[in-house]
Design an enzyme around this catalytic site. Sequence first.
Site, PDB file in Angstrom:
ATOM      1  N   LYS A  87       1.700  -3.476   6.398  1.00 19.45           N
ATOM      2  CA  LYS A  87       1.985  -3.706   4.978  1.00 19.45           C
ATOM      3  C   LYS A  87       3.491  -3.625   4.714  1.00 19.45           C
ATOM      4  O   LYS A  87       4.033  -4.410   3.922  1.00 19.45           O
ATOM      5  CB  LYS A  87       1.223  -2.692   4.125  1.00 19.45           C
ATOM      6  N   TYR A 128      -1.989   0.066  10.048  1.00 21.89           N
ATOM      7  CA  TYR A 128      -2.274  -0.556   8.751  1.00 21.89           C
ATOM      8  C   TYR A 128      -1.037  -0.486   7.848  1.00 21.89           C
ATOM      9  O   TYR A 128      -0.566  -1.497   7.319  1.00 21.89           O
ATOM     10  CB  TYR A 128      -3.478   0.123   8.079  1.00 21.89           C
ATOM     11  N   SER A 179       0.827  -1.208   0.000  1.00 25.11           N
ATOM     12  CA  SER A 179       0.000   0.000   0.000  1.00 25.11           C
ATOM     13  C   SER A 179       0.856   1.251   0.000  1.00 25.11           C
ATOM     14  O   SER A 179       1.957   1.263   0.577  1.00 25.11           O
ATOM     15  CB  SER A 179      -0.870  -0.016   1.252  1.00 25.11           C
TER      16      SER A 179
HETATM   17  C1  WQD Z   1      -9.194  10.160  -0.048  1.00 30.45           C
HETATM   18  C2  WQD Z   1      -9.226  11.672   0.137  1.00 30.45           C
HETATM   19  C3  WQD Z   1      -9.601  12.374   2.389  1.00 30.45           C
HETATM   20  C4  WQD Z   1     -13.654  10.867   2.752  1.00 30.45           C
HETATM   21  C5  WQD Z   1      -6.673   5.189   2.233  1.00 30.45           C
HETATM   22  C6  WQD Z   1      -5.507   4.441   2.766  1.00 30.45           C
HETATM   23  C7  WQD Z   1      -4.646   3.963   1.633  1.00 30.45           C
HETATM   24  C8  WQD Z   1      -5.455   3.168   0.634  1.00 30.45           C
HETATM   25  C9  WQD Z   1      -6.610   3.979   0.173  1.00 30.45           C
HETATM   26  C10 WQD Z   1      -5.502   0.837   1.212  1.00 30.45           C
HETATM   27  C11 WQD Z   1      -8.492  12.126   1.375  1.00 30.45           C
HETATM   28  C12 WQD Z   1     -10.728  12.798   1.501  1.00 30.45           C
HETATM   29  C13 WQD Z   1     -12.385  11.184   2.291  1.00 30.45           C
HETATM   30  C14 WQD Z   1     -14.601  11.893   2.925  1.00 30.45           C
HETATM   31  C15 WQD Z   1     -12.969  13.485   2.165  1.00 30.45           C
HETATM   32  N1  WQD Z   1      -6.026   1.990   1.197  1.00 30.45           N
HETATM   33  N2  WQD Z   1     -12.056  12.480   2.021  1.00 30.45           N
HETATM   34  N3  WQD Z   1     -14.215  13.172   2.619  1.00 30.45           N
HETATM   35  O1  WQD Z   1      -7.034   8.079   3.157  1.00 30.45           O
HETATM   36  O2  WQD Z   1      -6.231   8.676   0.827  1.00 30.45           O
HETATM   37  O3  WQD Z   1      -6.187   6.355   1.562  1.00 30.45           O
HETATM   38  O4  WQD Z   1      -7.371   4.391   1.315  1.00 30.45           O
HETATM   39  O5  WQD Z   1      -4.378   0.525   1.025  1.00 30.45           O
HETATM   40  O6  WQD Z   1      -3.653   3.190   2.142  1.00 30.45           O
HETATM   41  O7  WQD Z   1      -4.747   5.274   3.618  1.00 30.45           O
HETATM   42  O8  WQD Z   1      -8.356   7.356   1.092  1.00 30.45           O
HETATM   43  O9  WQD Z   1     -10.648   7.447   0.278  1.00 30.45           O
HETATM   44  O10 WQD Z   1     -10.227   7.754   2.756  1.00 30.45           O
HETATM   45  O11 WQD Z   1      -9.582   9.564   1.177  1.00 30.45           O
HETATM   46  O12 WQD Z   1     -12.681  14.668   1.941  1.00 30.45           O
HETATM   47  O13 WQD Z   1     -15.748  11.696   3.345  1.00 30.45           O
HETATM   48  O14 WQD Z   1     -10.569  12.059   0.314  1.00 30.45           O
HETATM   49  O15 WQD Z   1      -9.303  13.382   3.307  1.00 30.45           O
HETATM   50  O16 WQD Z   1      -7.878  13.344   1.069  1.00 30.45           O
HETATM   51  P1  WQD Z   1      -6.917   7.717   1.740  1.00 30.45           P
HETATM   52  P2  WQD Z   1      -9.791   7.959   1.352  1.00 30.45           P
END
Ligand code: WQD
Length: 320
Positions: free
Chosen positions: A147, A143, A119
């Site tokens: 990984k 997490y 990841s």
């Molecule tokens: C994306 C962006 C949020 C929800 C995670 C893991 C990563 C991978 C993918 C597995 C961010 C913003 C989110 C919301 C928002 N997973 N957001 N409103 O955190 O980038 O990555 O998932 O391996 O390892 O860390 O993904 O989809 O949660 O967020 O503004 O309601 O959307 O702040 O910038 P993230 P996400």
Amino acid sequence: MSVLVTGGAGYIGSHVVRLLQQRGERVVVVDDLSNGRAQRVGDAPVVQVDLGTDAAAGALASAFAEHDVDAVIHFAARKQVGESVAKPARYWAQNVGGTANLLQAMEDAGVGKLVFSSSAATYGAPATALVREDGPAEPINPYGQTKLVGEWMSRAAGVAWGLRAANLRYFNVAGAGWSDLGDAAVMNLIPIVFRALDEGRAPVVFGDDYPTPDGSCIRDYVHVLDLARAHLAALDHLAADERPFDTFNVGSGSGSSVFEVLRVVREVTGVDVQPDVRERRAGDPPQLVADVSRINDTLGWSTTKDLTDIVASAWEAWRA
Ligand code: WQD
């Protein structure tokens, strides 16, 4: 080739299973079906077992022997960052313990090829605009730590008994290659936005005061079908005798902000999405975008689908 896919009934795993089946490979799935669904894998046999338990060794030994397995693709793991902060022991037991059980069973059975789901969470909060595989990997949550440890475990098995492994560091995976294989969990931005639209709520944006052009966080979104293709390329790479690298970023190489994602959602759905801007979410790096030169050059892989393809396919699957 005969491939055993752990977590093959899950969102990403089932896309890889289907591509392998289309390529004519034999596939056996190992999945505890806690999030996975057996109907996603077509006619592939499913061995239902939790890799973190004592039952794993026997179940894997039987599956390796019965299906004459040549290679393993290992998805099965827990993957929620927030949950990993709240329940770290569970992540160490499941992700690290499960991988240890798998590697031991592979060694015992003489199965010597592995593609491991790693990841971008292994990078933590990087200081650079684009992250490279040889740059610092300093995960900031359990997490991501599990990984990174998984990558170390596969490397150690390579030294100890000759395992050939490829670690794929996924960036933000979304979309659907087939409408029956969409992401059923509502844990990431795009499905979270769809659910808000369904419920007539404004989707939440976590922070608009980041040091980015529009103030919202930037991520590298990759279509799940492109990601699935990367696994087949990695499997083929393991067959080569001289492998210069074992760890690859899997992303598009370009970033999109949260506001840009919302704009594309508006275009695709026709719904006038108005963001509800809130406080920053703890632990969010402002920007996380892959340097994809290694996977481009070494595996000959690059993305074929853009953010509109991702959102449109995700929306179609969501509607279905
Ligand atoms: C994306 C962006 C949020 C929800 C995670 C893991 C990563 C991978 C993918 C597995 C961010 C913003 C989110 C919301 C928002 N997973 N957001 N409103 O955190 O980038 O990555 O998932 O391996 O390892 O860390 O993904 O989809 O949660 O967020 O503004 O309601 O959307 O702040 O910038 P993230 P996400």
